[in-house]
Design an enzyme around this catalytic site. Structure first.
Site, mmCIF file in Angstrom:
data_model
loop_
_atom_site.group_PDB
_atom_site.id
_atom_site.type_symbol
_atom_site.label_atom_id
_atom_site.label_comp_id
_atom_site.label_asym_id
_atom_site.label_seq_id
_atom_site.Cartn_x
_atom_site.Cartn_y
_atom_site.Cartn_z
ATOM 1 N N GLU A 1 78.109 26.152 -48.336
ATOM 2 C CA GLU A 1 77.553 27.185 -49.229
ATOM 3 C C GLU A 1 78.172 28.493 -48.761
ATOM 4 O OE1 GLU A 1 75.237 26.381 -51.518
ATOM 5 O OE2 GLU A 1 74.785 24.355 -50.847
ATOM 6 N N LYS B 1 72.169 25.571 -35.529
ATOM 7 C CA LYS B 1 72.843 26.695 -34.857
ATOM 8 C C LYS B 1 72.665 27.888 -35.794
ATOM 9 C CE LYS B 1 76.061 29.216 -34.427
ATOM 10 N NZ LYS B 1 75.883 30.689 -34.563
ATOM 11 N N CYS C 1 74.376 36.437 -51.045
ATOM 12 C CA CYS C 1 75.588 35.698 -51.446
ATOM 13 C C CYS C 1 75.731 35.667 -52.962
ATOM 14 C CB CYS C 1 75.550 34.291 -50.875
ATOM 15 S SG CYS C 1 74.020 33.441 -51.218
ATOM 16 N N GLU D 1 84.503 39.888 -51.396
ATOM 17 C CA GLU D 1 83.053 40.019 -51.198
ATOM 18 C C GLU D 1 82.804 41.188 -50.257
ATOM 19 O OE1 GLU D 1 80.994 37.089 -48.719
ATOM 20 O OE2 GLU D 1 79.553 36.835 -50.353
HETATM 21 P P1 NAD Z 1 79.660 33.762 -40.933
HETATM 22 O O1 NAD Z 1 80.562 32.794 -41.590
HETATM 23 O O2 NAD Z 1 80.261 34.805 -40.060
HETATM 24 O O3 NAD Z 1 78.612 32.997 -40.017
HETATM 25 C C1 NAD Z 1 77.770 31.977 -40.520
HETATM 26 C C2 NAD Z 1 77.427 31.029 -39.400
HETATM 27 O O4 NAD Z 1 78.609 30.341 -39.014
HETATM 28 C C3 NAD Z 1 76.919 31.714 -38.132
HETATM 29 O O5 NAD Z 1 75.925 30.912 -37.546
HETATM 30 C C4 NAD Z 1 78.163 31.771 -37.253
HETATM 31 O O6 NAD Z 1 77.875 31.827 -35.878
HETATM 32 C C5 NAD Z 1 78.825 30.445 -37.629
HETATM 33 N N1 NAD Z 1 80.260 30.389 -37.388
HETATM 34 C C6 NAD Z 1 81.168 31.387 -37.422
HETATM 35 N N2 NAD Z 1 82.390 30.904 -37.118
HETATM 36 C C7 NAD Z 1 82.256 29.581 -36.912
HETATM 37 C C8 NAD Z 1 83.154 28.529 -36.545
HETATM 38 N N3 NAD Z 1 84.454 28.766 -36.328
HETATM 39 N N4 NAD Z 1 82.660 27.275 -36.423
HETATM 40 C C9 NAD Z 1 81.347 27.020 -36.640
HETATM 41 N N5 NAD Z 1 80.455 27.966 -36.949
HETATM 42 C C10 NAD Z 1 80.900 29.234 -37.103
HETATM 43 O O7 NAD Z 1 78.770 34.409 -42.082
HETATM 44 P P2 NAD Z 1 77.645 35.523 -41.938
HETATM 45 O O8 NAD Z 1 78.333 36.854 -41.754
HETATM 46 O O9 NAD Z 1 76.600 35.110 -40.968
HETATM 47 O O10 NAD Z 1 76.947 35.458 -43.389
HETATM 48 C C11 NAD Z 1 77.436 36.099 -44.503
HETATM 49 C C12 NAD Z 1 78.221 35.140 -45.378
HETATM 50 O O11 NAD Z 1 77.405 34.029 -45.737
HETATM 51 C C13 NAD Z 1 78.631 35.770 -46.696
HETATM 52 O O12 NAD Z 1 79.954 35.401 -47.004
HETATM 53 C C14 NAD Z 1 77.662 35.148 -47.708
HETATM 54 O O13 NAD Z 1 78.132 35.132 -49.017
HETATM 55 C C15 NAD Z 1 77.493 33.788 -47.146
HETATM 56 N N6 NAD Z 1 76.257 33.168 -47.645
HETATM 57 C C16 NAD Z 1 76.337 32.156 -48.565
HETATM 58 C C17 NAD Z 1 75.176 31.575 -49.081
HETATM 59 C C18 NAD Z 1 75.239 30.473 -50.099
HETATM 60 O O14 NAD Z 1 74.229 29.801 -50.275
HETATM 61 N N7 NAD Z 1 76.350 30.253 -50.780
HETATM 62 C C19 NAD Z 1 73.935 32.032 -48.637
HETATM 63 C C20 NAD Z 1 73.886 33.055 -47.706
HETATM 64 C C21 NAD Z 1 75.054 33.616 -47.207
#
Ligand code: NAD
Length: 478
Positions: free
Chosen positions: A251, A176, A285, A385
């Protein structure tokens, strides 16, 4: 500003080795953050679609798991070759979804995913698939059906870091992707199809997190969750998985410290540190967003940081050599502007940048590269963040103070240490509570384990550690 691609309409999902009609009729627009125009659209998947995909993955599991790790890795290698062939297309596509400058997008966004796939045959050799412990044979088996949920900031690489090791481990997957930058995931599905990957091993369902994401996480036939994204969503996914005691690898976000010790080459350390904060418009991130500087060198550090930041002129990411594109979305831009205002209200010193739009950029979700100084640990911009090009310079009094500030965070993803004495830097790095620390700008290693401490998560991705994440251990007593 120019568009990279014509509008792409992707109206089918990839389930069970076929492009299938989605259950519903809803579509989600994908916006080019540079032009603010629609660049494509994808199906707004439903819980029904998620169910179909998980069942397809379940059906495919037994025969896929019965192949040898090496045979599975060969499929990954072939997928990697397909992605390499389509590298220019992917670089441009991801720039159109995300806004990363085209040169960086080709190198990072299109360059890393093939590596994740093509490294698999070699990594297979590094795993102890079987070992003897006394009278027991200990074997490593695939975790099962994996739900892989990913963010938009390094969209295809985040998918690759899950899918390649999961499939090599013998798992089948339901991906997804982020609804914000999803078009690249369809290219991966095409690559899986092109190499003849057995039906149901890789499945793609697009849509919103609370609908499709939660449905695959909660599905009784999903065995493991691999999630990358915000700490907020990671917490929710973990709660849902706990209801069925499913393993979760998360992550999550970061607020990473970069400690410049008093014997470091300040010019080099600050210049490099600003770059590590601003990569991908600060939407990384592991971005080093808190720069810790000896109090007596604060003025000098501010001057260097200001000069470097001001050279990061935001502009059209399609112009070769451009250093900083827009933020990914209007929502993200407004969040970042809000944090800049908050920094000023809470008394941080604005060294350069600010919340007003950059000159001459009326169109596109651009933000000024911004540097704050005299930031203290009680300020919002030191704790949350921001996910934009905003650096917080924090003065410290001595090494103990630096450690206290570095570790005063709910996050623990990455960090940096700069010193003329590598042994001193290593000692400091050992005391920073994060999953990775770069010393004197040590080059990022795509085969080294990547993951967090504290609320940055607890999974490990990349290399052998990333592959082992998708294995479970069984002992047979002989
Ligand atoms: P997000 O949490 O909004 O979304 C990430 C994914 O989760 C998307 O596919 C989204 O549709 C899904 N999602 C959202 N709510 C959900 C739920 N209730 N149940 C299941 N899935 C759900 O994050 P984003 O805005 O897409 O990405 C940015 C974030 O990702 C930042 O906090 C960044 O630090 C983090 N990030 C972490 C790493 C790492 O390796 N630690 C790498 C890249 C990004």
């Amino acid at each position: 500003m120019a568009s990279t691609t014509d509008t792409l309409t992707r109206d089918k999902l990839y389930i069970g080795g076929e492009w299938v009609e989605p259950d519903g009729t809803g579509m989600i627009d994908v916006i080019n953050p540079t032009t603010e125009e629609v660049v494509g659209s994808i199906p707004e998947g439903t819980a029904e679609d998620a169910d179909r995909a998980v069942r397809a993955a379940r059906t495919a599991f037994d025969s896929w798991a019965a192949l040898s790790p090496y045979e599975r890795a060969r499929y990954c290698e072939a997928i990697g070759a397909q992605l390499t062939e389509r590298g220019d297309e992917l670089g441009a596509l991801i720039t159109s979804e995300l806004g990363m400058p085209i040169g960086l997008s080709r190198m990072i966004q299109a360059g890393l995913p093939p590596l994740a796939f093509s490294s698999m045959p070699e990594l297979v050799e590094e795993v102890a698939w079987e070992e003897e412990v006394g009278n027991s044979l200990v074997v490593r088996e695939p975790a099962g059906v994996v739900a892989a949920i990913t963010p938009w900031n390094y969209p295809l690489n985040q998918i690759a870091l899950k899918v390649a090791p999961a499939m090599t481990a013998g798992c089948t997957v339901v991906v997804k992707p982020s609804e914000v930058a999803p078009l690249n995931a369809f290219v991966l599905a095409e690559a899986c199809e092109a190499v003849g990957l057995p039906a149901g091993v890789f499945n793609l369902v697009t849509g919103y997190g609370p609908v499709v994401g939660e449905a695959i996480v909660s599905h009784p036939q999903t065995d493991m969750i691999s999630f990358t994204g915000s700490t907020r969503a990671g917490r929710r996914v973990s709660e849902l998985a706990a209801a069925r005691v499913k393993p979760v690898a998360v992550e999550l976000g970061g607020k990473s410290p970069n400690v410049i010790l008093d014997d470091a080459d300040l010019e080099k350390a600050v210049t490099h540190g600003v770059g590590k904060c601003f990569l991908n418009s600060g939407q990384t991130c592991s971005a080093l967003t808190r720069m810790l500087v000896p109090r007596e060198r604060l003025d000098a550090a501010e001057q260097i940081a200001a000069a470097v930041a001001e050279a990061y002129t935001p502009g059209d990411p399609l112009v070769d050599g451009s250093a900083m594109g827009p933020l990914v979305s209007d929502v993200q831009r407004e969040r970042v502007r809000g944090y800049i205002e908050k920094g000023k209200q809470e008394g941080a010193k604005l060294v350069t940048g600010g919340s007003q739009p950059p000159d001459g950029l009326e169109q596109g979700y651009f933000v000024r590269p911004t540097v704050f100084s005299q930031v203290t640990t009680d300020m919002t911009i030191a704790q949350e963040e921001i996910f934009g090009p905003v650096l917080a310079i924090m003065p410290y009094d001595d090494e103990e103070d630096a450690i206290r500030i570095a570790n005063d965070s709910e996050y623990g993803l990455a960090g940096g240490v700069w010193s003329a004495d590598e042994e001193r830097a290593k000692k400091m790095a050992a005391r920073i509570r994060t999953g990775q620390v770069e010393i004197n700008g040590g080059t990022w290693n795509p085969m080294a384990p990547f993951g967090g401490f504290k609320q940055s998560g607890h999974g490990r991705e990349a290399g052998r550690f990333g592959l082992e994440e998708f294995l479970v251990t069984k002992s047979m007593q002989l």
